[in-house]
Design a protein around this motif. Sequence first.
Motif, PDB file in Angstrom:
ATOM      1  N   SER A   1       0.830  -1.207   0.000  1.00  0.00           N
ATOM      2  CA  SER A   1       0.000   0.000   0.000  1.00  0.00           C
ATOM      3  C   SER A   1       0.864   1.258   0.000  1.00  0.00           C
ATOM      4  N   LYS A   2       2.111   1.128   0.426  1.00  0.00           N
ATOM      5  CA  LYS A   2       3.005   2.290   0.474  1.00  0.00           C
ATOM      6  C   LYS A   2       4.080   2.195  -0.597  1.00  0.00           C
ATOM      7  N   TYR A   3       4.554   3.361  -1.028  1.00  0.00           N
ATOM      8  CA  TYR A   3       5.656   3.419  -1.987  1.00  0.00           C
ATOM      9  C   TYR A   3       6.966   3.123  -1.281  1.00  0.00           C
ATOM     10  N   THR A   4       7.868   2.450  -1.972  1.00  0.00           N
ATOM     11  CA  THR A   4       9.199   2.178  -1.433  1.00  0.00           C
ATOM     12  C   THR A   4      10.045   3.443  -1.519  1.00  0.00           C
ATOM     13  N   LYS A   5       9.930   4.155  -2.671  1.00  0.00           N
ATOM     14  CA  LYS A   5      10.699   5.374  -2.885  1.00  0.00           C
ATOM     15  C   LYS A   5      10.000   6.220  -3.932  1.00  0.00           C
ATOM     16  N   ILE A   6      10.063   7.550  -3.760  1.00  0.00           N
ATOM     17  CA  ILE A   6       9.523   8.499  -4.733  1.00  0.00           C
ATOM     18  C   ILE A   6      10.702   9.280  -5.300  1.00  0.00           C
ATOM     19  N   THR A   7      10.755   9.368  -6.642  1.00  0.00           N
ATOM     20  CA  THR A   7      11.858  10.064  -7.307  1.00  0.00           C
ATOM     21  C   THR A   7      11.290  11.111  -8.265  1.00  0.00           C
ATOM     22  N   SER A   8      12.139  12.017  -8.707  1.00  0.00           N
ATOM     23  CA  SER A   8      11.677  13.055  -9.627  1.00  0.00           C
ATOM     24  C   SER A   8      11.674  12.585 -11.076  1.00  0.00           C
ATOM     25  N   THR A   9      12.469  11.546 -11.403  1.00  0.00           N
ATOM     26  CA  THR A   9      12.506  11.058 -12.788  1.00  0.00           C
ATOM     27  C   THR A   9      12.248   9.561 -12.829  1.00  0.00           C
ATOM     28  N   GLN A  10      11.798   9.107 -13.999  1.00  0.00           N
ATOM     29  CA  GLN A  10      11.568   7.684 -14.193  1.00  0.00           C
ATOM     30  C   GLN A  10      12.880   6.911 -14.139  1.00  0.00           C
ATOM     31  N   LYS A  11      13.939   7.492 -14.698  1.00  0.00           N
ATOM     32  CA  LYS A  11      15.244   6.823 -14.698  1.00  0.00           C
ATOM     33  C   LYS A  11      15.726   6.557 -13.274  1.00  0.00           C
ATOM     34  N   GLU A  12      15.574   7.549 -12.385  1.00  0.00           N
ATOM     35  CA  GLU A  12      15.980   7.348 -10.987  1.00  0.00           C
ATOM     36  C   GLU A  12      15.191   6.206 -10.358  1.00  0.00           C
ATOM     37  N   ALA A  13      13.901   6.163 -10.632  1.00  0.00           N
ATOM     38  CA  ALA A  13      13.057   5.107 -10.063  1.00  0.00           C
ATOM     39  C   ALA A  13      13.472   3.736 -10.592  1.00  0.00           C
ATOM     40  N   ILE A  14      13.747   3.661 -11.902  1.00  0.00           N
ATOM     41  CA  ILE A  14      14.183   2.392 -12.496  1.00  0.00           C
ATOM     42  C   ILE A  14      15.519   1.956 -11.900  1.00  0.00           C
ATOM     43  N   ASP A  15      16.462   2.898 -11.777  1.00  0.00           N
ATOM     44  CA  ASP A  15      17.783   2.582 -11.215  1.00  0.00           C
ATOM     45  C   ASP A  15      17.686   2.121  -9.767  1.00  0.00           C
ATOM     46  N   PHE A  16      16.679   2.595  -9.034  1.00  0.00           N
ATOM     47  CA  PHE A  16      16.475   2.177  -7.649  1.00  0.00           C
ATOM     48  C   PHE A  16      15.802   0.801  -7.588  1.00  0.00           C
TER      49      PHE A  16
ATOM     50  N   LEU B   1      10.698  -6.462 -12.831  1.00  0.00           N
ATOM     51  CA  LEU B   1      10.645  -5.007 -12.785  1.00  0.00           C
ATOM     52  C   LEU B   1       9.632  -4.606 -13.844  1.00  0.00           C
ATOM     53  N   VAL B   2       8.555  -3.943 -13.423  1.00  0.00           N
ATOM     54  CA  VAL B   2       7.488  -3.529 -14.338  1.00  0.00           C
ATOM     55  C   VAL B   2       7.506  -2.010 -14.417  1.00  0.00           C
ATOM     56  N   ILE B   3       7.769  -1.487 -15.619  1.00  0.00           N
ATOM     57  CA  ILE B   3       7.903  -0.044 -15.812  1.00  0.00           C
ATOM     58  C   ILE B   3       6.636   0.468 -16.490  1.00  0.00           C
ATOM     59  N   HIS B   4       6.000   1.454 -15.854  1.00  0.00           N
ATOM     60  CA  HIS B   4       4.766   2.031 -16.374  1.00  0.00           C
ATOM     61  C   HIS B   4       5.048   3.383 -17.026  1.00  0.00           C
TER      62      HIS B   4
ATOM     63  N   GLY C   1       0.167   5.408 -17.073  1.00  0.00           N
ATOM     64  CA  GLY C   1      -0.134   4.206 -16.309  1.00  0.00           C
ATOM     65  C   GLY C   1      -0.002   2.903 -17.086  1.00  0.00           C
ATOM     66  N   GLN C   2       0.055   2.978 -18.433  1.00  0.00           N
ATOM     67  CA  GLN C   2       0.230   1.773 -19.238  1.00  0.00           C
ATOM     68  C   GLN C   2       1.595   1.146 -18.962  1.00  0.00           C
ATOM     69  N   ILE C   3       1.669  -0.172 -19.077  1.00  0.00           N
ATOM     70  CA  ILE C   3       2.955  -0.858 -18.909  1.00  0.00           C
ATOM     71  C   ILE C   3       3.810  -0.599 -20.144  1.00  0.00           C
ATOM     72  N   ARG C   4       5.009  -0.102 -19.913  1.00  0.00           N
ATOM     73  CA  ARG C   4       5.959   0.192 -20.994  1.00  0.00           C
ATOM     74  C   ARG C   4       6.888  -0.983 -21.244  1.00  0.00           C
ATOM     75  N   ALA C   5       7.367  -1.602 -20.154  1.00  0.00           N
ATOM     76  CA  ALA C   5       8.341  -2.691 -20.287  1.00  0.00           C
ATOM     77  C   ALA C   5       8.331  -3.552 -19.028  1.00  0.00           C
ATOM     78  N   LYS C   6       8.792  -4.810 -19.212  1.00  0.00           N
ATOM     79  CA  LYS C   6       8.964  -5.724 -18.077  1.00  0.00           C
ATOM     80  C   LYS C   6      10.337  -6.359 -18.211  1.00  0.00           C
ATOM     81  N   ASP C   7      11.066  -6.402 -17.112  1.00  0.00           N
ATOM     82  CA  ASP C   7      12.352  -7.095 -17.065  1.00  0.00           C
ATOM     83  C   ASP C   7      12.240  -8.165 -15.991  1.00  0.00           C
TER      84      ASP C   7
END
Length: 73
Positions: A22-37, A49-52, A56-62
């Motif tokens: 229910s809670k976020y692990t981390k909030i970042t200012s950019t998508q790249k920072e969030a992905i790197d985290f 790793l599911v990138i939206h 809100g659409q899913i962009r990629a899954k690793d």
Amino acid sequence: MGKNQHVVPHKDGFAVKGAGNSKYTKITSTQKEAIDFARPIAKNQESELVIHRPNGQIRAKDSYGNDPYPPKG
């Protein structure tokens, strides 16, 4: 297998959230920072790793775990 890690849009940029949490692990200012985290968490938990996109659409899954549908090649 651990929880899949989602990189999702947030009013302050992007956020990392474990599946079902229910809670976020981390909030970042950019998508790249969030992905790197989120990527090392997904690797450590052998999950996905599911990138939206911002809409809100899913962009990629690793996948970093035991992928039931590995790529054929």
